[in-house]
Design an enzyme around this catalytic site. Structure first.
Site, PDB file in Angstrom:
ATOM      1  N   ALA A   1       0.832  -1.209   0.000  1.00  0.00           N
ATOM      2  CA  ALA A   1       0.000   0.000   0.000  1.00  0.00           C
ATOM      3  C   ALA A   1       0.864   1.256   0.000  1.00  0.00           C
ATOM      4  CB  ALA A   1      -0.923  -0.013   1.211  1.00  0.00           C
ATOM      5  N   CYS A   2       2.048   1.170   0.592  1.00  0.00           N
ATOM      6  CA  CYS A   2       2.938   2.331   0.665  1.00  0.00           C
ATOM      7  C   CYS A   2       3.501   2.718  -0.693  1.00  0.00           C
ATOM      8  CB  CYS A   2       4.104   2.039   1.609  1.00  0.00           C
ATOM      9  SG  CYS A   2       3.574   1.652   3.280  1.00  0.00           S
TER      10      CYS A   2
END
Length: 170
Positions: free
Chosen positions: A72-73
């Site tokens: 997600a980062c």
């Protein structure tokens, strides 16, 4: 509210265990990119040797299954996930990383459909991969290497034909 949240968390834990079990059965080489217990249960990040995550993402999307690549980062970055790299994942496997997120409406029937379609996509992508897959090594962290040139050329031509077929279809 606390009881509802706890019930939801327990439901997600049970569905996560079910999903992981089914994925392992259909794709034994799959690698799970998270701690077994220290994570939220509705996100499962996996790496699959011998495939490109972007290709899998596009094929899953065509089947109505929404996933992401990487972590997600790094969702909006085409470079390999720095989070997965920090976890020690090899770059070859980073490109085969897929992130599944489960929402409130998910059930076992939906997960069965995802597993079935995803395993078929993995098989298809491996069949056209230029990576060595004929004999997976004991250590999956050392799997990359070119096939013989004639096989690689056949795979490239097959991919090109598939791409052209898709272009004319759309």
């Amino acid at each position: 509210a606390q009881k509802i949240r706890q019930a939801y968390f327990k439901k997600m834990q049970n569905l996560e265990k079910y999903f992981i079990k089914k994925l392992k059965q259909k794709i034994p080489e799959i690698i799970f990119n998270s701690h077994e217990n220290k994570k939220i249960p509705n996100i499962i990040n996996v790496s699959v040797p011998f495939i490109e995550g972007e290709s899998a993402l596009l094929m899953l999307d065509q089947e109505g299954i929404r996933v992401s690549t990487g972590s997600a980062c790094s969702a909006h970055d085409l470079r390999p996930s720095h989070v997965l790299m920090a976890m020690g994942q090899k770059e070859d496997l980073l490109h085969g990383s897929i992130r599944f997120s489960m929402g409130r409406s998910i059930d076992k029937k939906s997960l069965d459909k995802v597993v079935k379609i995803f395993s078929l996509i993995v098989s298809r992508l491996r069949s056209i991969s230029a990576l060595t897959i004929s004999k997976a090594p004991d250590n999956l962290n050392d799997f990359s290497g070119p096939r013989d040139k004639s096989q690689t050329m056949k795979n490239c031509l097959g991919s090109l034909a598939l791409h052209k077929k898709y272009e004319t279809k759309n």
